[in-house]
Motif scaffolding. Structure first.
Motif, mmCIF file in Angstrom:
data_model
loop_
_atom_site.group_PDB
_atom_site.id
_atom_site.type_symbol
_atom_site.label_atom_id
_atom_site.label_comp_id
_atom_site.label_asym_id
_atom_site.label_seq_id
_atom_site.Cartn_x
_atom_site.Cartn_y
_atom_site.Cartn_z
ATOM 1 N N GLY A 83 0.833 5.862 -2.684
ATOM 2 C CA GLY A 83 0.682 5.285 -1.359
ATOM 3 C C GLY A 83 -0.649 5.665 -0.729
ATOM 4 O O GLY A 83 -1.239 6.712 -1.036
ATOM 5 N N ILE A 84 -1.137 4.815 0.161
ATOM 6 C CA ILE A 84 -2.455 4.987 0.757
ATOM 7 C C ILE A 84 -2.547 6.238 1.635
ATOM 8 O O ILE A 84 -3.605 6.874 1.718
ATOM 9 N N LYS A 85 -1.444 6.642 2.263
ATOM 10 C CA LYS A 85 -1.485 7.831 3.119
ATOM 11 C C LYS A 85 -1.695 9.091 2.296
ATOM 12 O O LYS A 85 -2.534 9.944 2.627
ATOM 13 N N SER A 86 -0.958 9.210 1.208
ATOM 14 C CA SER A 86 -1.105 10.361 0.332
ATOM 15 C C SER A 86 -2.493 10.388 -0.307
ATOM 16 O O SER A 86 -3.128 11.440 -0.405
ATOM 17 N N LEU B 267 0.807 -1.217 0.000
ATOM 18 C CA LEU B 267 0.000 0.000 0.000
ATOM 19 C C LEU B 267 0.840 1.266 0.000
ATOM 20 O O LEU B 267 0.329 2.351 -0.288
ATOM 21 N N ASN B 268 2.119 1.147 0.312
ATOM 22 C CA ASN B 268 3.025 2.285 0.210
ATOM 23 C C ASN B 268 3.552 2.475 -1.215
ATOM 24 O O ASN B 268 4.006 3.562 -1.568
ATOM 25 N N THR B 269 3.508 1.422 -2.037
ATOM 26 C CA THR B 269 4.120 1.496 -3.367
ATOM 27 C C THR B 269 3.134 1.824 -4.476
ATOM 28 O O THR B 269 3.545 2.241 -5.561
ATOM 29 N N VAL B 270 1.824 1.636 -4.237
ATOM 30 C CA VAL B 270 0.859 1.761 -5.323
ATOM 31 C C VAL B 270 0.510 3.223 -5.629
ATOM 32 O O VAL B 270 0.627 4.102 -4.784
ATOM 33 N N GLU B 271 0.052 3.445 -6.868
ATOM 34 C CA GLU B 271 -0.317 4.775 -7.337
ATOM 35 C C GLU B 271 -1.836 4.914 -7.387
ATOM 36 O O GLU B 271 -2.538 3.996 -7.800
#
Length: 203
Positions: free
Chosen positions: A117-120, A106-110
């Motif tokens: 990433g899911i946070k952004s 989930l940190n690597t996906v667009e």
């Protein structure tokens, strides 16, 4: 890239379940390569010629692909690359816990709109942190992973809603939510607090 990393503890259960239901429901059972999934794809795609049978890549294989992006390879080069991704996936499973792998994925996906990433993405679309996402919000974001531009709630709100409901349907199918929850969530409109960040705005 506009990216901030999270840990597994920063995720809601609904986000985790939406991802598992949509991308890899046997995530906790396999060791990086989902043999049953590959067999299903081979039978339906190769033998029955069904193009809508879905992919066979486990979540860890997708993480391997995200960490080491593919070139435009075809034929034997593509097959060799795929085997390398399988090997990397198995090594990831040996080196990290399932929770760490899911967080890394989930940190690597667009998610589109300059959100990586899911946070952004949580901040861009809902002005929230990942641990504040509601079930329908998590389902929308996970649904976007298949095609961020096509399922963008900003550019294509109705298509995004349809895709969100597909994810909710998968969650209901695999008993992550009840049928009653699905029936109530599927009719909800998508409510955004959209604010894209770039090199001029935001952190």
């Amino acid at each position: 890239q506009n990216r901030s990393n999270i840990r597994y503890s920063d995720l809601t259960t609904n986000t985790v379940n939406a991802l598992r239901a949509t991308e890899d429901v046997r995530f906790d059972e396999h060791s990086g390569v989902d043999i049953r999934g590959l067999g299903r794809v081979f039978f339906k795609t190769v033998i029955l010629r069904q193009r809508t049978s879905g992919g066979g890549s486990a979540l860890t294989q997708q993480l391997a692909k995200n960490l080491f992006p593919r070139e435009n390879e075809r034929g034997l080069a593509f097959l060799t690359r795929k085997i390398k991704e399988w090997i990397i996936a198995v090594r990831l499973e040996k080196s990290y816990t399932k929770q760490e792998i899911m967080a890394m994925y989930l940190n690597t996906v667009e998610f589109g709109h300059n959100s990586y990433g899911i946070k952004s993405a949580s901040k861009t679309f809902f002005n929230k942190t990942p641990d504040q996402l509601k079930t329908e919000e998590a389902a929308m974001l996970i649904g976007m992973l298949q095609a961020p531009s096509r399922y963008s709630p900003v550019r294509n709100p109705q298509t995004a809603k349809t895709r969100r409901n597909v994810v909710l349907g998968q969650m209901s199918k695999y008993k992550f939510i009840t049928q009653e929850q699905f029936d109530s969530l599927r009719v909800l409109p998508i409510k955004l607090a959209f604010q894209a960040e770039d090199h001029n705005e935001g952190l």
